[in-house]
Design an enzyme around this catalytic site. Structure first.
Site, PDB file in Angstrom:
ATOM      1  N   LYS A  45      72.341 -41.009  16.901  1.00 25.48           N
ATOM      2  CA  LYS A  45      72.281 -40.286  15.975  1.00 25.48           C
ATOM      3  C   LYS A  45      71.765 -39.951  14.804  1.00 25.48           C
ATOM      4  CE  LYS A  45      73.579 -44.513  15.151  1.00 25.48           C
ATOM      5  NZ  LYS A  45      73.201 -45.213  16.160  1.00 25.48           N
ATOM      6  N   ARG A  71      80.578 -49.361   9.900  1.00 31.28           N
ATOM      7  CA  ARG A  71      79.493 -49.813  11.281  1.00 31.28           C
ATOM      8  C   ARG A  71      80.858 -51.335  11.534  1.00 31.28           C
ATOM      9  NH1 ARG A  71      74.219 -49.059  12.199  1.00 31.28           N
ATOM     10  NH2 ARG A  71      73.689 -50.267  13.838  1.00 31.28           N
ATOM     11  N   ARG A  90      61.806 -45.237  23.286  1.00 31.47           N
ATOM     12  CA  ARG A  90      61.671 -44.725  22.220  1.00 31.47           C
ATOM     13  C   ARG A  90      60.005 -45.221  20.694  1.00 31.47           C
ATOM     14  NH1 ARG A  90      66.527 -45.380  17.150  1.00 31.47           N
ATOM     15  NH2 ARG A  90      65.895 -47.330  17.915  1.00 31.47           N
ATOM     16  N   ARG A 127      60.305 -49.916  17.417  1.00 30.89           N
ATOM     17  CA  ARG A 127      60.561 -50.924  16.509  1.00 30.89           C
ATOM     18  C   ARG A 127      60.839 -51.897  17.328  1.00 30.89           C
ATOM     19  NH1 ARG A 127      66.091 -47.581  14.575  1.00 30.89           N
ATOM     20  NH2 ARG A 127      66.960 -49.341  14.979  1.00 30.89           N
ATOM     21  N   ARG A 162      72.288 -55.569  20.352  1.00 29.68           N
ATOM     22  CA  ARG A 162      73.020 -54.900  19.428  1.00 29.68           C
ATOM     23  C   ARG A 162      74.366 -53.915  20.683  1.00 29.68           C
ATOM     24  NH1 ARG A 162      67.630 -51.580  18.967  1.00 29.68           N
ATOM     25  NH2 ARG A 162      68.605 -49.645  17.662  1.00 29.68           N
TER      26      ARG A 162
HETATM   27  P1  AP5 Z   1      68.037 -41.630  18.286  1.00 31.13           P
HETATM   28  O1  AP5 Z   1      67.853 -40.867  17.656  1.00 31.13           O
HETATM   29  O2  AP5 Z   1      66.440 -42.868  17.608  1.00 31.13           O
HETATM   30  O3  AP5 Z   1      69.142 -42.764  18.310  1.00 31.13           O
HETATM   31  P2  AP5 Z   1      69.869 -43.623  17.514  1.00 31.13           P
HETATM   32  O4  AP5 Z   1      71.424 -43.234  18.088  1.00 31.13           O
HETATM   33  O5  AP5 Z   1      69.830 -43.008  15.688  1.00 31.13           O
HETATM   34  O6  AP5 Z   1      69.960 -44.777  17.475  1.00 31.13           O
HETATM   35  P3  AP5 Z   1      69.287 -46.283  16.647  1.00 31.13           P
HETATM   36  O7  AP5 Z   1      68.576 -47.247  17.242  1.00 31.13           O
HETATM   37  O8  AP5 Z   1      68.712 -45.581  15.169  1.00 31.13           O
HETATM   38  O9  AP5 Z   1      70.340 -46.830  15.940  1.00 31.13           O
HETATM   39  P4  AP5 Z   1      71.435 -48.049  16.355  1.00 31.13           P
HETATM   40  O10 AP5 Z   1      72.968 -47.970  14.933  1.00 31.13           O
HETATM   41  O11 AP5 Z   1      71.231 -49.204  16.792  1.00 31.13           O
HETATM   42  O12 AP5 Z   1      70.368 -48.665  14.074  1.00 31.13           O
HETATM   43  P5  AP5 Z   1      69.983 -48.163  13.230  1.00 31.13           P
HETATM   44  O13 AP5 Z   1      68.870 -47.823  12.441  1.00 31.13           O
HETATM   45  O14 AP5 Z   1      71.409 -47.386  12.633  1.00 31.13           O
HETATM   46  O15 AP5 Z   1      66.830 -41.680  19.967  1.00 31.13           O
HETATM   47  C1  AP5 Z   1      67.004 -42.449  20.374  1.00 31.13           C
HETATM   48  C2  AP5 Z   1      66.225 -42.643  21.665  1.00 31.13           C
HETATM   49  O16 AP5 Z   1      66.711 -41.566  22.337  1.00 31.13           O
HETATM   50  C3  AP5 Z   1      64.609 -41.642  20.280  1.00 31.13           C
HETATM   51  O17 AP5 Z   1      63.579 -41.790  21.672  1.00 31.13           O
HETATM   52  C4  AP5 Z   1      65.080 -40.097  21.004  1.00 31.13           C
HETATM   53  O18 AP5 Z   1      63.570 -39.364  21.035  1.00 31.13           O
HETATM   54  C5  AP5 Z   1      65.877 -39.955  22.201  1.00 31.13           C
HETATM   55  N1  AP5 Z   1      66.776 -38.952  22.674  1.00 31.13           N
HETATM   56  C6  AP5 Z   1      67.088 -38.807  21.661  1.00 31.13           C
HETATM   57  N2  AP5 Z   1      67.952 -37.657  21.656  1.00 31.13           N
HETATM   58  C7  AP5 Z   1      68.218 -38.059  23.329  1.00 31.13           C
HETATM   59  C8  AP5 Z   1      68.375 -36.401  24.300  1.00 31.13           C
HETATM   60  N3  AP5 Z   1      70.100 -35.404  24.101  1.00 31.13           N
HETATM   61  N4  AP5 Z   1      67.949 -36.670  25.284  1.00 31.13           N
HETATM   62  C9  AP5 Z   1      67.034 -38.343  25.858  1.00 31.13           C
HETATM   63  N5  AP5 Z   1      66.325 -38.274  24.752  1.00 31.13           N
HETATM   64  C10 AP5 Z   1      66.985 -38.295  23.698  1.00 31.13           C
HETATM   65  O19 AP5 Z   1      70.547 -49.457  12.492  1.00 31.13           O
HETATM   66  C11 AP5 Z   1      69.392 -50.615  12.731  1.00 31.13           C
HETATM   67  C12 AP5 Z   1      70.062 -52.226  12.569  1.00 31.13           C
HETATM   68  O20 AP5 Z   1      70.065 -52.422  10.626  1.00 31.13           O
HETATM   69  C13 AP5 Z   1      71.078 -52.905  12.827  1.00 31.13           C
HETATM   70  O21 AP5 Z   1      71.178 -53.356  13.874  1.00 31.13           O
HETATM   71  C14 AP5 Z   1      71.746 -53.649  11.656  1.00 31.13           C
HETATM   72  O22 AP5 Z   1      70.668 -54.644  11.718  1.00 31.13           O
HETATM   73  C15 AP5 Z   1      70.894 -53.026  10.595  1.00 31.13           C
HETATM   74  N6  AP5 Z   1      72.201 -51.549   9.890  1.00 31.13           N
HETATM   75  C16 AP5 Z   1      72.388 -50.302   9.763  1.00 31.13           C
HETATM   76  N7  AP5 Z   1      73.399 -50.181   9.392  1.00 31.13           N
HETATM   77  C17 AP5 Z   1      73.973 -51.332   9.170  1.00 31.13           C
HETATM   78  C18 AP5 Z   1      75.586 -51.473   8.459  1.00 31.13           C
HETATM   79  N8  AP5 Z   1      76.704 -49.941   8.411  1.00 31.13           N
HETATM   80  N9  AP5 Z   1      76.061 -52.171   8.232  1.00 31.13           N
HETATM   81  C19 AP5 Z   1      75.376 -53.485   8.563  1.00 31.13           C
HETATM   82  N10 AP5 Z   1      73.872 -53.597   9.169  1.00 31.13           N
HETATM   83  C20 AP5 Z   1      73.192 -51.764   8.906  1.00 31.13           C
END
Ligand code: AP5
Ligand code: ZN
Length: 216
Positions: free
Chosen positions: A13, A88, A127, A160, A171
């Site tokens: 994402k 979410r 990552r 991270r 997660r």
């Molecule tokens: P990346 O692009 O970083 O993936 P992502 O989907 O953004 O993953 P996140 O782990 O950031 O998502 P998440 O939803 O768990 O965490 P968030 O930060 O929102 O890609 C991942 C890896 O793959 C990278 O190394 C990249 O290089 C590689 N990659 C990408 N595309 C690729 C491809 N096509 N091929 C190969 N490799 C590839 O949330 C974190 C925490 O915050 C949550 O757990 C929660 O505690 C809190 N939080 C956030 N939002 C909310 C909400 N709305 N409500 C409540 N709590 C929340």
């Protein structure tokens, strides 16, 4: 255009959001990034969010929703935005709908990025994120020229805290229990579009953009 990206942790994402947002000329609003910025600044919000993030749980809705409301009220989000990581769960989606209705607006499309659990673990365990500019790398799929150093700015790369295997598994469970119900919620609204998010990053971006053209 008003777009939401939804998909499991590690679906790409954040990676796709930067390209799609710049293509659409809208701000990318990532709740995960806003929480992490607060954690590194040591704010009260950051201290509270970290307790939940380190366990792989969602930060309480009232905190998250107030933060998103403030962000959506800023001028640059008036004409459009790309939300990454919000909503979410169904209550957040309902509040977002009401909030946008207050501004006389609504979402155009919810783009679901689809990947399986093994790919999620491969992606998240490799990552690395730049401490200075926030750019995301992968030790195998997108490695920088020098290990541990960001090619874009020379900053230090770190892993991270929530990318430990047991937290990744939690997660994924939280995603299935709380976030996956959004798929049928938005299907009923008629604005859901799913794409295969495996394969090279540029190919996934092209798939995303061709879907967005259908809704734009
Ligand atoms: P990346 O692009 O970083 O993936 P992502 O989907 O953004 O993953 P996140 O782990 O950031 O998502 P998440 O939803 O768990 O965490 P968030 O930060 O929102 O890609 C991942 C890896 O793959 C990278 O190394 C990249 O290089 C590689 N990659 C990408 N595309 C690729 C491809 N096509 N091929 C190969 N490799 C590839 O949330 C974190 C925490 O915050 C949550 O757990 C929660 O505690 C809190 N939080 C956030 N939002 C909310 C909400 N709305 N409500 C409540 N709590 C929340
Ligand atoms: Zn950097």
């Amino acid at each position: 255009m008003r777009v939401v990206l939804v998909g499991p942790p590690g679906a790409g994402k954040g990676t796709q959001a930067q390209y799609i947002a710049s293509h659409l000329s809208v701000p990318k609003i990532s709740t995960g990034d806003i929480f992490r910025a607060n954690v590194s600044r040591g704010t009260e919000l950051g201290k509270l969010a970290k307790e939940y993030m380190d366990r792989g749980e969602l930060v309480p809705d009232e905190v998250t929703i107030a933060m998103v409301r403030d962000r959506l009220l800023q001028d640059d989000a008036r004409e459009g935005f790309l939300l990454d990581g919000f909503p979410r769960n169904v209550p957040q989606a309902e509040v977002l709908k009401e909030m946008l209705a207050e501004f006389g607006a609504s979402l155009d499309v919810v783009l679901e990025l689809k990947v399986d659990d093994e790919e999620v673990i491969r992606r998240l365990s490799g990552r690395r994120t730049c401490r200075s500019c926030g750019k995301v790398w992968h030790v195998v799929f997108d490695p920088p020229a020098v290990e541990g150093v960001c090619d874009a700015c020379g900053g230090e790369l770190f892993q991270r805290d929530d990318d430990r295997e047991e937290t990744i598994r939690r997660r994924l469970e939280v995603y299935q229990e709380q976030t996956a119900p959004l798929i049928s919620f938005y299907e009923k609204e008629g604005i859901l579009a799913g794409i295969d998010a495996t394969g090279p990053v540029e190919e996934v971006t092209q798939r995303a953009l061709s879907v967005l053209r259908r809704f734009g």
